[in-house]
Scaffold this motif. Structure first.
Motif, PDB file in Angstrom:
ATOM      1  N   ALA A 217      -7.592  -2.873  -1.718  1.00  0.00           N
ATOM      2  CA  ALA A 217      -6.083  -3.200  -1.214  1.00  0.00           C
ATOM      3  C   ALA A 217      -5.827  -2.017  -0.266  1.00  0.00           C
ATOM      4  O   ALA A 217      -5.214  -2.153   0.898  1.00  0.00           O
ATOM      5  CB  ALA A 217      -5.211  -3.444  -2.251  1.00  0.00           C
ATOM      6  N   ALA A 218      -6.182  -0.684  -0.697  1.00  0.00           N
ATOM      7  CA  ALA A 218      -5.900   0.375   0.127  1.00  0.00           C
ATOM      8  C   ALA A 218      -6.738   0.268   1.358  1.00  0.00           C
ATOM      9  O   ALA A 218      -6.294   0.692   2.485  1.00  0.00           O
ATOM     10  CB  ALA A 218      -6.244   1.767  -0.855  1.00  0.00           C
TER      11      ALA A 218
ATOM     12  N   GLU B 175      -5.904  -2.270   8.465  1.00  0.00           N
ATOM     13  CA  GLU B 175      -4.641  -3.031   9.267  1.00  0.00           C
ATOM     14  C   GLU B 175      -3.930  -1.837   9.761  1.00  0.00           C
ATOM     15  O   GLU B 175      -3.682  -2.222  11.211  1.00  0.00           O
ATOM     16  CB  GLU B 175      -3.672  -3.828   8.000  1.00  0.00           C
ATOM     17  CG  GLU B 175      -4.363  -5.094   7.550  1.00  0.00           C
ATOM     18  CD  GLU B 175      -4.736  -6.021   8.647  1.00  0.00           C
ATOM     19  OE1 GLU B 175      -4.022  -6.320   9.641  1.00  0.00           O
ATOM     20  OE2 GLU B 175      -5.816  -6.768   8.473  1.00  0.00           O
ATOM     21  N   GLN B 176      -3.455  -0.826   9.463  1.00  0.00           N
ATOM     22  CA  GLN B 176      -2.888   0.127  10.095  1.00  0.00           C
ATOM     23  C   GLN B 176      -3.505   0.596  11.373  1.00  0.00           C
ATOM     24  O   GLN B 176      -3.066   0.754  12.437  1.00  0.00           O
ATOM     25  CB  GLN B 176      -2.593   1.290   9.335  1.00  0.00           C
ATOM     26  CG  GLN B 176      -1.567   2.409   9.926  1.00  0.00           C
ATOM     27  CD  GLN B 176      -1.601   3.503   8.815  1.00  0.00           C
ATOM     28  OE1 GLN B 176      -1.590   3.209   7.497  1.00  0.00           O
ATOM     29  NE2 GLN B 176      -1.269   4.723   9.253  1.00  0.00           N
TER      30      GLN B 176
ATOM     31  N   ARG C 278       4.121   2.254  -3.865  1.00  0.00           N
ATOM     32  CA  ARG C 278       5.442   2.648  -3.184  1.00  0.00           C
ATOM     33  C   ARG C 278       6.209   3.565  -3.800  1.00  0.00           C
ATOM     34  O   ARG C 278       7.540   3.486  -3.784  1.00  0.00           O
ATOM     35  CB  ARG C 278       6.060   1.425  -2.759  1.00  0.00           C
ATOM     36  CG  ARG C 278       5.253   0.611  -1.901  1.00  0.00           C
ATOM     37  CD  ARG C 278       6.121  -0.831  -1.671  1.00  0.00           C
ATOM     38  NE  ARG C 278       4.897  -1.669  -0.916  1.00  0.00           N
ATOM     39  CZ  ARG C 278       4.984  -2.384   0.198  1.00  0.00           C
ATOM     40  NH1 ARG C 278       5.983  -2.014   0.793  1.00  0.00           N
ATOM     41  NH2 ARG C 278       4.045  -3.237   0.418  1.00  0.00           N
TER      42      ARG C 278
ATOM     43  N   ASP D  23      -8.104  -2.138   3.061  1.00  0.00           N
ATOM     44  CA  ASP D  23      -7.334  -3.106   3.666  1.00  0.00           C
ATOM     45  C   ASP D  23      -6.253  -2.911   4.718  1.00  0.00           C
ATOM     46  O   ASP D  23      -5.983  -2.666   5.756  1.00  0.00           O
ATOM     47  CB  ASP D  23      -7.091  -4.511   2.855  1.00  0.00           C
ATOM     48  CG  ASP D  23      -8.357  -5.282   2.658  1.00  0.00           C
ATOM     49  OD1 ASP D  23      -9.513  -4.980   3.324  1.00  0.00           O
ATOM     50  OD2 ASP D  23      -8.437  -6.169   1.609  1.00  0.00           O
ATOM     51  N   MET D  24      -5.207  -2.003   3.825  1.00  0.00           N
ATOM     52  CA  MET D  24      -4.162  -1.608   4.381  1.00  0.00           C
ATOM     53  C   MET D  24      -4.640  -0.250   5.487  1.00  0.00           C
ATOM     54  O   MET D  24      -3.881  -0.438   6.607  1.00  0.00           O
ATOM     55  CB  MET D  24      -3.154  -1.063   3.244  1.00  0.00           C
ATOM     56  CG  MET D  24      -2.672  -1.883   2.409  1.00  0.00           C
ATOM     57  SD  MET D  24      -1.577  -1.160   0.973  1.00  0.00           S
ATOM     58  CE  MET D  24      -0.095  -0.387   1.825  1.00  0.00           C
TER      59      MET D  24
ATOM     60  N   ILE E 262       0.082   2.804  -2.808  1.00  0.00           N
ATOM     61  CA  ILE E 262       0.044   1.347  -3.121  1.00  0.00           C
ATOM     62  C   ILE E 262       1.058   0.952  -3.809  1.00  0.00           C
ATOM     63  O   ILE E 262       1.580  -0.012  -3.666  1.00  0.00           O
ATOM     64  CB  ILE E 262      -1.430   1.166  -4.062  1.00  0.00           C
ATOM     65  CG1 ILE E 262      -2.661   1.229  -3.477  1.00  0.00           C
ATOM     66  CG2 ILE E 262      -1.432  -0.250  -4.936  1.00  0.00           C
ATOM     67  CD1 ILE E 262      -2.992   0.197  -2.554  1.00  0.00           C
TER      68      ILE E 262
ATOM     69  N   VAL F 116      -2.733   6.295   1.492  1.00  0.00           N
ATOM     70  CA  VAL F 116      -2.161   4.970   1.293  1.00  0.00           C
ATOM     71  C   VAL F 116      -1.517   5.119   0.045  1.00  0.00           C
ATOM     72  O   VAL F 116      -1.804   5.503  -1.131  1.00  0.00           O
ATOM     73  CB  VAL F 116      -3.205   3.960   1.200  1.00  0.00           C
ATOM     74  CG1 VAL F 116      -2.804   2.378   0.830  1.00  0.00           C
ATOM     75  CG2 VAL F 116      -3.933   3.552   2.499  1.00  0.00           C
TER      76      VAL F 116
END
Length: 158
Positions: free
Chosen positions: A49-50, A56-57, A80, A52-53, A78, A76
């Motif tokens: 997930a990190a 995307e960034q 928040r 992928d984030m 994750i 990243v």
């Protein structure tokens, strides 16, 4: 006869106690191995997930029509909580294919020394997350298509 049987009962009880101890230790080992496997799977899912984030960034921030592609490290968060959970190393985007666009040129005006051709370019972006404690790593590869002018394509996508 009765005196000979009293020692056998003690030995059988000790053997049963030993077997129960072995079963308890192996059950503990099996459960701790399962907990480690679940922890590894959770780390892998979060690392994917990190990555992928981060990709995307990079895709959102990269304007290949105006700026050159560069490698970067992205923090990243994750969960928040305003603390970086993973550091993602993103390789320099790589142009893997360029094909002349079949769409109409942006202008019917042809200037001397300029081309009105546009190119569909395909870029590969690779992100890697590595766990400093265990050395485990996850690599994610993604692609994006970008429409570039002839001049820009010749400059950054050879």
């Amino acid at each position: 006869m009765k005196a000979r049987q009293q020692g056998v009962a003690l030995i059988i009880a000790l053997i049963m106690l030993l077997l129960m101890t072995v079963m308890a230790v192996s059950a503990f080992n099996l459960s701790s191995t399962s907990v480690e496997a679940v922890g590894n799977q959770q780390w892998r899912s979060e690392a994917l997930a990190a990555a992928d984030m981060a990709i995307e960034q990079v895709i959102g921030a990269a304007d290949l029509a105006k700026s050159d592609p560069v490698a970067d490290e992205i923090n990243v968060d994750i969960n928040r909580d305003d603390i970086a959970d993973y550091v993602v190393a993103v390789d320099e985007p790589l142009c893997v294919r360029a094909k002349l666009s079949s769409s109409a040129p942006p202008s019917s005006l042809q200037l001397v020394g300029m081309s009105n051709s546009t190119w569909n370019t395909v870029w590969e972006i690779v992100a890697t997350v590595q766990d400093a404690d265990t050395g485990a790593s996850v690599k994610v590869r993604s692609g994006v298509r970008v429409l570039l002018s002839d001049d820009r394509k010749n400059k950054i996508c050879s």
